[in-house]
Design a protein around this motif. Structure first.
Motif, PDB file in Angstrom:
ATOM      1  N   TRP A  37       2.001   1.660  -3.544  1.00  8.10           N
ATOM      2  CA  TRP A  37       0.911   2.059  -4.436  1.00  8.10           C
ATOM      3  C   TRP A  37       0.442   3.490  -4.190  1.00  8.10           C
ATOM      4  O   TRP A  37       0.226   4.257  -5.124  1.00  8.10           O
ATOM      5  CB  TRP A  37      -0.280   1.117  -4.258  1.00  8.10           C
ATOM      6  CG  TRP A  37      -0.024  -0.289  -4.711  1.00  8.10           C
ATOM      7  CD1 TRP A  37       0.965  -0.713  -5.550  1.00  8.10           C
ATOM      8  CD2 TRP A  37      -0.757  -1.459  -4.326  1.00  8.10           C
ATOM      9  NE1 TRP A  37       0.895  -2.080  -5.710  1.00  8.10           N
ATOM     10  CE2 TRP A  37      -0.158  -2.568  -4.983  1.00  8.10           C
ATOM     11  CE3 TRP A  37      -1.851  -1.698  -3.502  1.00  8.10           C
ATOM     12  CZ2 TRP A  37      -0.622  -3.868  -4.841  1.00  8.10           C
ATOM     13  CZ3 TRP A  37      -2.319  -3.000  -3.363  1.00  8.10           C
ATOM     14  CH2 TRP A  37      -1.712  -4.068  -4.026  1.00  8.10           C
TER      15      TRP A  37
ATOM     16  N   GLN B 182      -3.875   5.426   1.479  1.00  8.11           N
ATOM     17  CA  GLN B 182      -3.137   4.261   1.972  1.00  8.11           C
ATOM     18  C   GLN B 182      -3.748   3.739   3.266  1.00  8.11           C
ATOM     19  O   GLN B 182      -3.882   2.523   3.460  1.00  8.11           O
ATOM     20  CB  GLN B 182      -1.668   4.637   2.184  1.00  8.11           C
ATOM     21  CG  GLN B 182      -0.769   3.485   2.563  1.00  8.11           C
ATOM     22  CD  GLN B 182      -0.482   3.406   4.054  1.00  8.11           C
ATOM     23  OE1 GLN B 182      -0.642   4.386   4.776  1.00  8.11           O
ATOM     24  NE2 GLN B 182      -0.075   2.237   4.515  1.00  8.11           N
TER      25      GLN B 182
ATOM     26  N   SER C 114       0.828  -1.212   0.000  1.00  8.96           N
ATOM     27  CA  SER C 114       0.000   0.000   0.000  1.00  8.96           C
ATOM     28  C   SER C 114       0.862   1.262   0.000  1.00  8.96           C
ATOM     29  O   SER C 114       0.488   2.270  -0.602  1.00  8.96           O
ATOM     30  CB  SER C 114      -0.943  -0.003   1.210  1.00  8.96           C
ATOM     31  OG  SER C 114      -0.223   0.088   2.421  1.00  8.96           O
TER      32      SER C 114
END
Length: 245
Positions: free
Chosen positions: A110, A117, A107
């Motif tokens: 990303w 997140q 996360s």
């Protein structure tokens, strides 16, 4: 009963306070309740305590609501359709054992250290359990009720709306109250690793500066916030399921 509960809490706090004041417990490792209260008053006056609590609550509620909105329709489909269950069951079996902490590295890659997140950690930590609760609640409906509705001329949508949804809703709501508590575990895990605000950040920040009163205050605030959200969820449950009475 209320008097007994009140007396037990007061006794526990009194023993804790006396143990710290008499040197039985080192305040560095466990501060006295009076120290925690003093820290709470100071941070509340500054406005930072409420700010951290609201930040964590917002993350929990957003992640939890997104997870439940995705789990309810998919869970009902999996509970009523063998083909849908066969298609998604392997994926669910893969996601279910993964703890929320395992999603933190991905996360961060990303989404970075952002609010998205934190929401994603809560979502990934609660989606699979919420989906299981919905599937089990849907499959627990008495087949005789479904057959009776069909014999009376109800189509698939009417059976879903008039039989399956009302019948499974109490069990779904009971399961979601458990999931809401799990959401707090997820968000605190995320805030301990990468956050600039929130109760998890407050605990980690207190640990870094050896402020154990701040650490204990963060733990107390988590419990109080969860208790408050549980009270609100019970009020909502009574309104939704008022027909049960």
């Amino acid at each position: 009963m209320l008097g007994i509960s009140f007396f037990s809490v007061v006794s526990f706090l009194l023993v804790w306070e006396l143990a710290c004041r008499n040197g039985v417990v080192d305040p560095i490792f466990l501060p006295a309740p009076s120290q925690v209260l003093e820290r709470a008053v100071r941070m509340f006056t500054e406005g930072t305590l409420l700010w951290h609590a609201l930040a964590s609550t917002r993350r929990v509620m957003v992640g939890f609501l997104v997870a439940t909105m995705a789990a309810i329709p998919l869970g009902i489909l999996m509970g009523t359709s063998q083909r849908t269950r066969a298609a998604f069951d392997p994926i669910l079996s893969f996601l279910r054992p993964l703890p929320s902490m395992s999603w933190i590295p991905l996360s961060l890659l990303w989404f970075g250290i952002t609010e998205t997140q934190k929401y994603s950690i809560v979502f990934m930590g609660t989606f699979a359990p919420a989906l299981l609760y919905v599937i089990d609640a849907t499959r627990s409906i008495d087949p005789l009720l479904i057959r009776a509705a069909r014999n009376l001329g109800a189509n698939r949508w009417q059976v879903m709306r008039e039989v399956i949804m009302p019948g499974s809703l109490p069990q779904i709501i009971s399961g979601f109250k458990v999931i809401l508590g799990l959401s707090w575990t997820c968000v605190i895990s995320a805030e301990l690793v990468a956050a600039k605000e929130g109760l998890g950040f407050l605990i980690m920040n207190g640990k870094e500066f050896f402020q154990t009163d701040t650490v204990v205050l963060g733990m107390v605030m988590i419990s109080l916030t969860v208790l408050l959200t549980d009270i609100v969820s019970r009020v909502i449950e009574k309104r939704i399921l008022k027909w049960q009475a």
